[in-house]
Write an enzyme that holds these catalytic residues in place. Structure first.
Site, PDB file in Angstrom:
ATOM      1  N   ASN A 183      37.310  41.293  42.094  1.00  0.00           N
ATOM      2  CA  ASN A 183      37.364  42.744  41.900  1.00  0.00           C
ATOM      3  C   ASN A 183      36.247  43.144  40.946  1.00  0.00           C
ATOM      4  OD1 ASN A 183      38.253  42.261  39.232  1.00  0.00           O
ATOM      5  ND2 ASN A 183      40.416  42.501  39.794  1.00  0.00           N
ATOM      6  N   ALA A 250      50.552  43.206  44.030  1.00  0.00           N
ATOM      7  CA  ALA A 250      50.052  42.247  45.025  1.00  0.00           C
ATOM      8  C   ALA A 250      48.947  42.818  45.903  1.00  0.00           C
ATOM      9  CB  ALA A 250      51.206  41.758  45.892  1.00  0.00           C
ATOM     10  N   ALA A 251      48.347  43.918  45.493  1.00  0.00           N
ATOM     11  CA  ALA A 251      47.349  44.564  46.350  1.00  0.00           C
ATOM     12  C   ALA A 251      46.174  43.639  46.655  1.00  0.00           C
ATOM     13  CB  ALA A 251      46.848  45.845  45.684  1.00  0.00           C
ATOM     14  N   GLY A 252      45.599  43.057  45.613  1.00  0.00           N
ATOM     15  CA  GLY A 252      44.451  42.179  45.814  1.00  0.00           C
ATOM     16  C   GLY A 252      44.801  40.930  46.595  1.00  0.00           C
ATOM     17  N   ASP A 253      45.954  40.337  46.292  1.00  0.00           N
ATOM     18  CA  ASP A 253      46.376  39.123  46.996  1.00  0.00           C
ATOM     19  C   ASP A 253      46.606  39.409  48.473  1.00  0.00           C
ATOM     20  OD1 ASP A 253      46.323  37.712  44.606  1.00  0.00           O
ATOM     21  OD2 ASP A 253      48.433  38.125  44.171  1.00  0.00           O
TER      22      ASP A 253
END
Length: 308
Positions: A183, A250-253
């Site tokens: 990110n 958990a957006a990035g995962d």
């Protein structure tokens, strides 16, 4: 079907909703507390499995009550857990505060995740056979992550590395990374550049990471979408879907697991980014980590509803 091995952490997430996140020394009242299966490794494994991949997870749980609950949760999501080891002591725990805007503060107690060794990975090397990709992060010991990347490289397996929580990457490790996913905060710490949300700053950060040796870089920018670039000159910028966030844990995962599943299945970079963006948009609209991750049918339905 994409076949992945994920090496990483598995935690019990203890999530407390608050009206606002506390500053140092401040006490705020929690609105309610819930327990959700989590851990970056486990979250990414679930995201990939839900998106349609065949996933084997390599990690560790403790001998407390959380361990069996987390394994059952992974299995229910379609993740194979035969290579998850049992260690003495506690399972990893993440203490997460989420405010009214869906932003969070996280304190991580590594537990059994910190006891996963290179020898453990070597013992589970069969999990690396006949797979398309390895996905790993920074919530297990550094030497274990390095060993996993080297083992994957020795078997000709595509490697995806998400250096979160962020830590410096030694120069000798960069050639082992086929896809680096970061990110804007992680990119800034790895390059010394401000990877803000402008196109120019994002591109400079990605170019700096490619120059260090990664074959391809995927920079996630939250509400501003994502930017992919590789050493062959392909550059793709994809906007995010507009959605009201409930919980961004958990957006990035979700994005990473979904993207890798689509990309290694032969989809174009642009389609894979859009597929991952849809998965992430659905995830942030729901509470919890793994509990919020959508399946393949939900993602496809969302894409149909938001066709361009």
């Amino acid at each position: 079907m994409t076949k992945l091995v994920v090496v990483g952490s598995v935690n019990m997430d203890i999530v407390t909703q608050v009206t606002k996140l506390p500053i140092p020394g401040e006490t705020v009242k929690g609105l309610n507390t819930a327990y959700y299966p989590g851990g970056k490794g486990a979250n990414q494994a679930v995201a990939a499995a839900m998106a349609g991949a065949e996933v084997a997870f390599v990690g560790a749980v403790g001998d407390d009550a959380y361990g069996p609950r987390l394994l059952v949760s992974l299995q229910e999501k379609g993740v194979r857990t035969g290579a998850v080891l049992h260690k003495q002591g506690g399972t990893g725990i993440a203490y997460i505060n989420v405010d009214a805007a869906g932003e969070n503060h996280i304190i991580l107690s590594e537990g059994a995740n910190g006891k996963l060794t290179p020898e453990d990975i070597a013992d589970q090397s069969a999990a690396f056979d006949n797979v398309h990709g390895l996905l790993t992060q920074n919530e297990i010991p550094w030497e274990t992550t390095v060993f996993a990347l080297k083992l994957a490289r020795s078997k000709g397996v595509f490697t995806c590395y998400n250096p979160a929580p962020v830590a410096p990457v030694p120069s000798e490790l960069w050639p082992l990374i086929d896809l680096l996913v970061v990110n804007e905060h992680e990119a800034a710490q790895l390059t010394g550049l401000t990877a803000d949300l402008t196109d120019e700053a994002a591109r400079q950060a990605v170019e700096a990471l490619l120059a260090q040796g990664a074959d391809a870089v995927l920079l996630t920018l939250g509400e501003q979408g994502s930017l992919y670039a590789d050493r062959r000159g392909e550059i793709v910028r994809e906007p995010a879907f507009k959605v009201k966030a409930v919980d961004t844990t958990a957006a990035g995962d979700t994005f990473i697991g979904s993207f890798l599943t689509a990309r290694l299945a032969g989809q174009t970079v642009r389609h894979s980014l859009r597929f991952a963006s849809a998965a992430s948009a659905i995830a942030v609209s729901r509470a919890g980590a793994q509990a919020s991750i959508p399946d393949h049918a939900e993602i496809e339905a969302y894409l149909s509803e938001h066709a361009v």
